[in-house]
Each structure stands twice: as structure tokens, then as C-alpha cells.
Design a protein around this motif. Structure first.
Motif, PDB file in Angstrom:
ATOM      1  N   LEU A 108      33.076  62.719  80.558  1.00 17.37           N
ATOM      2  CA  LEU A 108      31.829  62.934  81.293  1.00 17.37           C
ATOM      3  C   LEU A 108      30.645  62.402  80.481  1.00 17.37           C
ATOM      4  O   LEU A 108      30.324  61.239  80.532  1.00 17.37           O
ATOM      5  CB  LEU A 108      31.676  64.425  81.615  1.00 17.37           C
ATOM      6  CG  LEU A 108      32.850  65.012  82.435  1.00 17.37           C
ATOM      7  CD1 LEU A 108      32.715  66.516  82.581  1.00 17.37           C
ATOM      8  CD2 LEU A 108      32.956  64.326  83.789  1.00 17.37           C
ATOM      9  N   MET A 109      30.013  63.265  79.724  1.00 20.95           N
ATOM     10  CA  MET A 109      28.877  62.849  78.909  1.00 20.95           C
ATOM     11  C   MET A 109      29.116  63.233  77.459  1.00 20.95           C
ATOM     12  O   MET A 109      30.096  63.896  77.138  1.00 20.95           O
ATOM     13  CB  MET A 109      27.586  63.511  79.410  1.00 20.95           C
ATOM     14  CG  MET A 109      27.453  64.971  79.025  1.00 20.95           C
ATOM     15  SD  MET A 109      28.512  66.093  79.926  1.00 20.95           S
ATOM     16  CE  MET A 109      27.502  66.261  81.402  1.00 20.95           C
ATOM     17  N   ASP A 110      28.213  62.808  76.589  1.00 28.33           N
ATOM     18  CA  ASP A 110      28.228  63.298  75.214  1.00 28.33           C
ATOM     19  C   ASP A 110      27.415  64.578  75.193  1.00 28.33           C
ATOM     20  O   ASP A 110      26.230  64.567  75.548  1.00 28.33           O
ATOM     21  CB  ASP A 110      27.616  62.273  74.259  1.00 28.33           C
ATOM     22  CG  ASP A 110      28.469  61.036  74.113  1.00 28.33           C
ATOM     23  OD1 ASP A 110      29.704  61.178  74.182  1.00 28.33           O
ATOM     24  OD2 ASP A 110      27.918  59.938  73.949  1.00 28.33           O
ATOM     25  N   LEU A 276      22.683  62.804  87.326  1.00 23.29           N
ATOM     26  CA  LEU A 276      21.537  62.774  86.429  1.00 23.29           C
ATOM     27  C   LEU A 276      20.371  63.583  86.992  1.00 23.29           C
ATOM     28  O   LEU A 276      19.593  64.187  86.236  1.00 23.29           O
ATOM     29  CB  LEU A 276      21.104  61.332  86.168  1.00 23.29           C
ATOM     30  CG  LEU A 276      19.964  61.120  85.166  1.00 23.29           C
ATOM     31  CD1 LEU A 276      20.301  61.755  83.817  1.00 23.29           C
ATOM     32  CD2 LEU A 276      19.675  59.637  84.990  1.00 23.29           C
ATOM     33  N   ALA A 277      20.274  63.633  88.318  1.00 23.91           N
ATOM     34  CA  ALA A 277      19.189  64.392  88.951  1.00 23.91           C
ATOM     35  C   ALA A 277      19.327  65.893  88.704  1.00 23.91           C
ATOM     36  O   ALA A 277      18.349  66.636  88.818  1.00 23.91           O
ATOM     37  CB  ALA A 277      19.163  64.105  90.453  1.00 23.91           C
ATOM     38  N   ASP A 283      22.462  62.065  80.909  1.00 24.94           N
ATOM     39  CA  ASP A 283      21.934  60.732  80.613  1.00 24.94           C
ATOM     40  C   ASP A 283      22.903  59.878  79.811  1.00 24.94           C
ATOM     41  O   ASP A 283      22.726  58.662  79.703  1.00 24.94           O
ATOM     42  CB  ASP A 283      20.566  60.799  79.934  1.00 24.94           C
ATOM     43  CG  ASP A 283      20.601  61.435  78.548  1.00 24.94           C
ATOM     44  OD1 ASP A 283      21.685  61.894  78.126  1.00 24.94           O
ATOM     45  OD2 ASP A 283      19.540  61.483  77.889  1.00 24.94           O
ATOM     46  N   THR A 284      23.936  60.491  79.213  1.00 30.05           N
ATOM     47  CA  THR A 284      24.946  59.702  78.497  1.00 30.05           C
ATOM     48  C   THR A 284      26.241  59.589  79.296  1.00 30.05           C
ATOM     49  O   THR A 284      27.287  59.254  78.735  1.00 30.05           O
ATOM     50  CB  THR A 284      25.250  60.314  77.122  1.00 30.05           C
ATOM     51  OG1 THR A 284      25.641  61.680  77.271  1.00 30.05           O
ATOM     52  CG2 THR A 284      24.041  60.231  76.208  1.00 30.05           C
ATOM     53  N   PHE A 285      26.172  59.876  80.596  1.00 32.84           N
ATOM     54  CA  PHE A 285      27.335  59.667  81.463  1.00 32.84           C
ATOM     55  C   PHE A 285      27.266  58.248  82.011  1.00 32.84           C
ATOM     56  O   PHE A 285      26.312  57.873  82.684  1.00 32.84           O
ATOM     57  CB  PHE A 285      27.345  60.667  82.624  1.00 32.84           C
ATOM     58  CG  PHE A 285      28.373  60.346  83.686  1.00 32.84           C
ATOM     59  CD1 PHE A 285      29.728  60.439  83.410  1.00 32.84           C
ATOM     60  CD2 PHE A 285      27.976  59.931  84.956  1.00 32.84           C
ATOM     61  CE1 PHE A 285      30.683  60.131  84.373  1.00 32.84           C
ATOM     62  CE2 PHE A 285      28.925  59.626  85.929  1.00 32.84           C
ATOM     63  CZ  PHE A 285      30.275  59.730  85.636  1.00 32.84           C
ATOM     64  N   TYR A 286      28.295  57.463  81.705  1.00 30.66           N
ATOM     65  CA  TYR A 286      28.360  56.090  82.180  1.00 30.66           C
ATOM     66  C   TYR A 286      29.691  55.885  82.893  1.00 30.66           C
ATOM     67  O   TYR A 286      30.762  56.006  82.257  1.00 30.66           O
ATOM     68  CB  TYR A 286      28.235  55.111  81.013  1.00 30.66           C
ATOM     69  CG  TYR A 286      26.970  55.300  80.207  1.00 30.66           C
ATOM     70  CD1 TYR A 286      25.732  54.901  80.712  1.00 30.66           C
ATOM     71  CD2 TYR A 286      27.012  55.902  78.950  1.00 30.66           C
ATOM     72  CE1 TYR A 286      24.565  55.087  79.981  1.00 30.66           C
ATOM     73  CE2 TYR A 286      25.849  56.089  78.211  1.00 30.66           C
ATOM     74  CZ  TYR A 286      24.629  55.676  78.738  1.00 30.66           C
ATOM     75  OH  TYR A 286      23.486  55.876  78.005  1.00 30.66           O
ATOM     76  N   PRO A 287      29.674  55.593  84.184  1.00 28.52           N
ATOM     77  CA  PRO A 287      30.922  55.433  84.941  1.00 28.52           C
ATOM     78  C   PRO A 287      31.916  54.479  84.295  1.00 28.52           C
ATOM     79  O   PRO A 287      33.127  54.716  84.341  1.00 28.52           O
ATOM     80  CB  PRO A 287      30.429  54.914  86.304  1.00 28.52           C
ATOM     81  CG  PRO A 287      29.075  55.530  86.450  1.00 28.52           C
ATOM     82  CD  PRO A 287      28.482  55.486  85.071  1.00 28.52           C
TER      83      PRO A 287
END
Length: 315
Positions: A108-110, A276-277, A283-287
Motif C-alpha cells: 500500500l503505502m510507506d 489520497l483524498a 501520498d506514498t501509494f503508487y499503483p
């Protein structure tokens, strides 16, 4: 006009039918805290996508629902990389109790976390925690591992601080608010940080040394990194600030149907903006990096999806 009305009615009926036919699945998450925020966001985005209906299964902590996913009582769960790796391998937090039916679905994200203090406390570094009130979680819990890792970066142990027993993260957040604690683990951009600041006054994250502390943290919590968040304009970040963190993972029981796993991944892959909303934590989630977690087994449906997209790491 009658034709337009008929078409609108038919379209509405189709949406209703799709919602009714969507399979309902459960996602293990916590009640409140950063993990709770992440779980709610995933459930909402996946349900809105329409192929599955995701219900958050809330517990006090991740250690309670990881076995539920492993046993097939719920389909999905979320946790940080260290805790997930410990669970799958039967080491660390899960010493001698491997969760052999967990498989990775997505990175997911960091999760960028750190030790939060009140600015008025005068605590400027982890070394300054000596003699102060620090949360003491049950032995071999995630909180216990995090606190021990943090103290070790300053050559401290529980013997050097005032231990305050804590049952879970929500009670820890409350402890910093009411003065029971002098520090708390917290995730940058989370509601917990904002709540503490609103209740107790200005806050700040203690800064770690990327060169000296990263190896020490990783030795206790595999997969832990030090992140430079200087200039991020998030509450608690002042001047040069480096905090610790780890990738957050979505996992599933190995018998969760392929079509359910694929629907979940597709919803996340296409839902960056919506996620992100919900919180800056995304903000560190990148598909395109949803398959970056290495060294752990992937659910076959996840592996197939990422292979088709060309996202699986080589080797």
C-alpha cells in the motif's frame, strides 16, 4: 422523453442489481488509529468500485485479526511489513506460530512513523527519553518491538525510562493527551497526531539519524527504514526531521477466491486519487509499485495481475 426515462430506469436497475450481486468480504483492521483509517479507506474504495462489498472487521490490534485471516474466518487484513513477515515466517512477534495461509495481495503505502512529544516537554531526541514516561506494551507485541527498537538507537532500555503499561495504541494516544505519557508512537499525517495537538498543544517528532539508526531499527524490526520528512509541512515536523517507517501490506487467506482478490487489487490500482483524498498517509501509494514487497509469498491472483501489468520484480 419516454425513451430517456426508460433508459435511466434500466441503468438504475442495473446498478442496483450489481450492488446486490457483489460478494461481501471482510477486511481485518483496527478500531481507530492509523490502521483503522487505512482499513476504512480501502473498504470504501473497493466497495464503491462495485465488484465486491468490503466490511471492515475491527479489533483492538492487528495481532487479533491476523490469525482470523490465517484461519479463513475473514478474507483480508492489513499490517506493516515487519509484523506481516513475522506472522508468515513464525518469527519475532509470532515466534513458533507461523501463519501459513497468509499471502500478499498488495503493498500500500510507506507508513512513516516516529516518536511524538509535546513541544513544551523539552524532549529533543530519543536520548532525552531517559527518565521520562514511555509506553510499555505487552511483551512481544508490535508496540513492544517498536519501543525497544527506538530506545536501542540511543543505547537505552526499559530500565532507563519510566514504564507506563499500555494495552493498545488508542490508549497510548490518550496517554500523551492527558499527561500519562511523555511520548507516543505516531504516524505522520494521521488523525491521531492532529487530535493530540488539538488536545494537548503543539507537538513534534523526534528525529533519527539515517546512517546510524536505520541498521539498529531494522535489526529489531525487519524492513524498517529511516525517511527524511523535512519540509513536509505535516503537523509535528519542524526543521530537519527523519523518522522511521515500513511498507504497509494488504494480505489475504490463500483460499480467498481469485476473482475477489483481483477485484480488490483492481479497485486500489485504479483508486489512487480517491485514496489520497482520505488522508495524506496515501501520498506514498503508487499503483505501479503495488508488487514491491519481496521475500514473501503472493496470492496467485495477485501474482497474475502484477505479471500481466509487468509489475512483478525480476527474480
Amino acid at each position: 422523453m419516454r425513451l430517456l426515462t426508460s433508459l435511466a430506469t434500466a441503468a438504475f436497475a442495473l446498478l442496483v442489481a450489481q450492488a446486490a450481486s457483489a460478494q461481501t468480504v471482510a477486511l481485518g483492521t483496527t478500531k481507530g488509529g492509523s490502521t483503522g483509517q487505512v482499513g476504512t479507506a480501502i473498504a470504501n474504495i473497493a466497495t464503491t468500485a462495485g465488484e465486491i462489498r468490503v466490511i471492515p472487521q475491527e479489533t483492538a490490534n492487528t495481532a487479533q485479526y491476523i490469525p482470523m485471516v490465517d484461519q479463513g474466518r475473514i478474507e483480508f487484513g492489513i499490517a506493516n511489513y515487519p509484523q506481516t513477515a513475522f506472522a508468515i515466517t513464525g518469527t519475532g512477534l509470532s515466534e513458533g506460530k507461523p501463519s501459513e495461509h497468509l499471502q500478499i495481495v498488495a503493498t500500500l503505502m510507506d507508513f512513516k512513523s516516529g516518536m511524538l512529544v509535546l513541544k513544551a516537554s523539552g524532549i529533543e531526541s530519543t536520548a532525552d527519553l531517559a527518565g521520562h514516561k514511555v509506553p510499555r506494551f505487552p511483551d512481544n507485541s508490535l508496540g513492544d518491538f517498536v519501543i525497544r527498537a527506538v530506545l536501542a538507537t540511543a543505547d537505552l532500555t526499559y530500565d532507563d525510562v519510566e514504564e507506563v503499561p499500555m494495552a493498545n495504541f488508542p490508549s497510548m494516544f490518550q496517554g500523551l493527551k492527558d499527561g500519562t505519557l511523555d511520548t507516543s508512537i505516531a504516524t505522520i499525517g494521521s488523525a491521531a497526531v492532529m487530535d493530540i495537538a488539538a488536545a494537548a498543544g503543539e507537538v513534534k517528532f523526534l528525529s533519527f539519524d539515517e546512517a546510524d539508526d536505520a541498521e539498529q531499527l531494522d535489526s529489531v524490526l525487519p524492513g524498517t527504514l529511516v525517511y527524511d520528512v523535512t519540509g513536509s509541512e505535516q503537523p509535528g515536523v519542524e526543521g530537519e526531521t527523519k523518522i522511521f517507517g515500513y511498507p504497509y501490506l494488504l494480505f489475504a487467506n490463500d483460499e480467498t477466491p481469485a476473482e475477489v482478490v483481483t477485484a480488490m487489487i483492481k479497485a486500489l490500482y485504479e483508486g489512487k486519487d480517491a485514496l489520497l483524498a482520505t488522508s495524506p498517509m496515501w501520498d506514498t501509494f503508487y499503483p505501479d509499485t503495488m508488487a514491491r514487497a519481496t521475500g514473501l509469498p503472493y496470492h496467485p491472483a495477485a501474482a497474475a495481475f502484477y505479471e500481466e501489468k509487468g509489475l512483478l520484480p525480476e527474480g
